[in-house]
Design an enzyme around this catalytic site. Sequence first.
Site, mmCIF file in Angstrom:
data_model
loop_
_atom_site.group_PDB
_atom_site.id
_atom_site.type_symbol
_atom_site.label_atom_id
_atom_site.label_comp_id
_atom_site.label_asym_id
_atom_site.label_seq_id
_atom_site.Cartn_x
_atom_site.Cartn_y
_atom_site.Cartn_z
ATOM 1 N N ASN A 144 -15.065 1.399 1.671
ATOM 2 C CA ASN A 144 -13.903 0.489 1.313
ATOM 3 C C ASN A 144 -14.563 -0.980 1.434
ATOM 4 O O ASN A 144 -15.252 -1.167 2.425
ATOM 5 C CB ASN A 144 -12.881 0.659 2.325
ATOM 6 N N CYS A 182 -5.254 5.646 7.759
ATOM 7 C CA CYS A 182 -4.647 4.676 6.837
ATOM 8 C C CYS A 182 -3.690 3.828 7.756
ATOM 9 O O CYS A 182 -2.662 4.357 8.204
ATOM 10 C CB CYS A 182 -3.968 5.088 5.691
ATOM 11 N N GLY A 183 -3.936 2.550 8.023
ATOM 12 C CA GLY A 183 -3.010 1.826 8.985
ATOM 13 C C GLY A 183 -1.842 1.623 8.321
ATOM 14 O O GLY A 183 -1.041 1.351 9.168
ATOM 15 N N CYS A 190 -4.736 -2.658 2.958
ATOM 16 C CA CYS A 190 -5.524 -1.686 3.559
ATOM 17 C C CYS A 190 -5.408 -2.068 5.021
ATOM 18 O O CYS A 190 -6.121 -3.113 5.420
ATOM 19 C CB CYS A 190 -6.790 -1.519 3.042
ATOM 20 N N GLY A 191 -4.726 -1.071 5.905
ATOM 21 C CA GLY A 191 -4.595 -1.574 7.102
ATOM 22 C C GLY A 191 -5.897 -1.461 7.963
ATOM 23 O O GLY A 191 -6.178 -2.344 8.802
ATOM 24 N N THR A 192 -6.448 -0.389 7.749
ATOM 25 C CA THR A 192 -7.882 -0.413 8.633
ATOM 26 C C THR A 192 -8.689 -1.349 8.039
ATOM 27 O O THR A 192 -9.857 -1.809 8.861
ATOM 28 C CB THR A 192 -8.485 1.090 8.357
ATOM 29 N N GLY A 193 -8.695 -1.800 6.864
ATOM 30 C CA GLY A 193 -9.572 -2.767 6.218
ATOM 31 C C GLY A 193 -9.180 -4.069 6.744
ATOM 32 O O GLY A 193 -10.141 -4.856 7.146
ATOM 33 N N GLU A 217 -10.636 0.108 -2.450
ATOM 34 C CA GLU A 217 -10.647 1.264 -1.367
ATOM 35 C C GLU A 217 -11.353 2.481 -2.376
ATOM 36 O O GLU A 217 -11.251 2.951 -3.564
ATOM 37 C CB GLU A 217 -9.166 1.753 -1.261
ATOM 38 N N ARG A 218 -12.364 3.142 -1.576
ATOM 39 C CA ARG A 218 -12.944 4.131 -2.075
ATOM 40 C C ARG A 218 -11.897 5.424 -2.320
ATOM 41 O O ARG A 218 -10.922 5.505 -1.685
ATOM 42 C CB ARG A 218 -14.102 4.876 -1.176
ATOM 43 N N HIS A 269 -15.814 0.280 6.245
ATOM 44 C CA HIS A 269 -15.596 -0.804 5.601
ATOM 45 C C HIS A 269 -16.728 -1.583 5.574
ATOM 46 O O HIS A 269 -17.457 -1.854 6.439
ATOM 47 C CB HIS A 269 -14.429 -1.371 6.138
ATOM 48 N N ASN A 293 0.890 -1.148 0.063
ATOM 49 C CA ASN A 293 0.093 0.041 0.030
ATOM 50 C C ASN A 293 0.999 1.380 0.044
ATOM 51 O O ASN A 293 1.476 1.564 0.998
ATOM 52 C CB ASN A 293 -0.788 0.065 1.163
ATOM 53 N N ASN A 295 -12.231 4.731 8.989
ATOM 54 C CA ASN A 295 -12.756 4.578 7.558
ATOM 55 C C ASN A 295 -13.953 3.510 7.486
ATOM 56 O O ASN A 295 -13.796 2.710 8.185
ATOM 57 C CB ASN A 295 -11.708 4.214 6.742
#
Length: 299
Positions: free
Chosen positions: A215, A71-72, A242-245, A233-234, A181, A11, A179
Site C-alpha cells: 500500500n 483495515c483501520g 486507509c486507517g492502517t496507512g 491500496e494493494r 505500507h 473507505n 498491512n
Amino acid sequence: MKFTKMHGAGNDYIYVDCTQSVIDNPSQVAIDLSDRHFGIGSDGLILIKKSDKADFFMEMYNADGSQGQMCGNGIRCVGKFVYDNGLTDKTTVTIDTLAGVKILELKTGADGKVETARVNMGAPILEAAQIPVDTKELKEYKGCEIETIAGQVVKTPVVDETIVVEGKEYKVTAASMGNPHAIVYLDKDIDIKKFEIEKIGPFFENHKAFPERINTEFIQVVDKNNLNMRVWERGSGETLACGTGACASLVATVLNGMCDTTATLHLLGGDLKITWDKDENTVYLEGPAKTVFTGEVDI
C-alpha cells in the site's frame, strides 16, 4: 444475503453478520459485490464472525478478492455494526484480526448509536524483513539502525531510502501496521488532489522491493500537526481513506522528523487523528464510522 454498507472516512466496505451463518467463496463474493457498476460498490467485503480470542473476528477481502490482514477504517465500522445491531452492549470491544486482537473504544451520539471509535492499533513494525521489504531491490540501501521513541532498536529499517520506480527516484519510508505500507513525500507546492496517483500507484504496488505487494501513501506535510494524504491500496486501487496507512504515515513522518507524535491526517474522505504513544510504542487511530444503507442481495 443481508448486508450493511458502511464507511470510515470514505473507505467503504460491505459488512455481513456471519456469527450465525457461513458464506461460501467469500473471495468471489467480494469481487462481484465490490464492482461499482454491476455490484453494490465498495472497497471490499468484511465478514463479522465469532472468535475464541476476542468479542468478534473481522475477516476482510479487498475488491480484487485478495484477503487483507487488517483495515483501520473497516474495524471502526465493525465496532459500530456490532453495537448498533445489538450484538454487544459493550463500548470497549475486542476484535480479532489476522494482524492480532485490536481494542476499540466506541463513542455514541445522541441517538445512542456509535459515531466515532478509537482503535488501539498496536506497535508499528519497522524491520524490513517483517514488513516485508526486499532491501536488495532498493538503490544503495543504507541500513542504518534507528532507535524508536520507545527506546527499541530497529536494526534494518527502511527510512528515507531511495527506490527507483519507472525510471524515477523516490525517497521511501516503510512500516507495517498489520498491512505493509510505503510512504512517499510530495512537495508542498503541488495540488495533492491533482496528483496522478493512478499512474504511479500500480508500479509501487507491484515493485520487486515489495514481495507481498504494498500500500502506498503519498504524503504532503502541512505542518507538525497536519498531513495531507492520498493512498493507493494493494488490491483496491485508490481509496478515499486507509486507517492502517494513516497510522503508518504518522509513524514514518515522526521517524523523518517532520511531525509531532499526534497529528491529523487529511484524506480525500475525511480526517483521521493518529497518535504514536511514546511510552507504550502503541499507535492509536480515531475517526468516524457511518452506516450508508442496508439491504439484501443474491449471491
